[in-house]
Design an enzyme around this catalytic site. Structure first.
Site, mmCIF file in Angstrom:
data_model
loop_
_atom_site.group_PDB
_atom_site.id
_atom_site.type_symbol
_atom_site.label_atom_id
_atom_site.label_comp_id
_atom_site.label_asym_id
_atom_site.label_seq_id
_atom_site.Cartn_x
_atom_site.Cartn_y
_atom_site.Cartn_z
ATOM 1 N N HIS A 1 0.825 -1.194 0.000
ATOM 2 C CA HIS A 1 0.000 0.000 0.000
ATOM 3 C C HIS A 1 0.868 1.255 0.000
ATOM 4 O O HIS A 1 2.081 1.186 0.131
ATOM 5 C CB HIS A 1 -0.943 0.027 1.213
ATOM 6 C CG HIS A 1 -0.224 0.115 2.522
ATOM 7 N ND1 HIS A 1 0.135 -1.000 3.232
ATOM 8 C CD2 HIS A 1 0.216 1.175 3.244
ATOM 9 C CE1 HIS A 1 0.760 -0.631 4.343
ATOM 10 N NE2 HIS A 1 0.838 0.691 4.371
ATOM 11 N N SER A 2 0.202 2.372 -0.146
ATOM 12 C CA SER A 2 0.821 3.689 -0.030
ATOM 13 C C SER A 2 -0.079 4.517 0.879
ATOM 14 O O SER A 2 -1.238 4.160 1.107
ATOM 15 C CB SER A 2 0.907 4.345 -1.414
ATOM 16 O OG SER A 2 1.394 5.665 -1.310
#
Length: 138
Positions: free
Chosen positions: A55-56
């Protein structure tokens, strides 16, 4: 998101190491990080071959430390990718917002400490890589 953060914004930060015959001590004080610590969590007992992350963050920054053992952090800014190995408990990886991360190759007994700039907010996560790439280019 349209964030301009890149691989070049990622930093390895050395923590003080106070050596003593009884064992070493490292300290993380508020001046070490460019943000106020709002959440601390840790990953452990990660099964062989398992990956974490993926994820970011839109706004959150994180500081990762291998307290025990080792693991790799694959980082991507939408144009470049690099891998950082963490295996020294007095060196941490500062990941700014807008950088995709995947944690993999955990050694047996590895513990990953994460110091985050915010509390858990699901709306701050981008969990789809294609969406991440589109958000970097919008």
């Amino acid at each position: 998101m349209n964030t301009n953060t890149t691989i070049k914004d990622i930093q390895i930060i050395s923590l003080p190491r106070i050596e003593d015959r009884r064992g070493n001590l490292s300290v993380i004080e508020k001046e070490v990080l460019p943000y106020e610590m709002k959440r601390v969590y840790y990953l452990y007992d990660v099964p062989g071959g398992a990956e974490r992350g993926g994820h970011s963050h839109i706004d959150q920054q994180e500081f990762l430390i291998a307290l025990s053992g080792s693991f790799e952090v694959v980082l991507n800014d939408g144009e470049q990718e690099t891998t950082v190995s963490l295996n020294i408990p007095n060196k941490g990886l500062l990941i700014p917002k807008g950088i995709w991360r995947e944690l993999k190759n955990f050694s047996s007994g590895a513990v990953c400490l994460v110091i985050a700039s915010d509390v858990y907010l699901e709306e701050d996560y981008i969990r789809d890589f294609d969406h991440f790439i589109k958000s970097k280019n919008s």
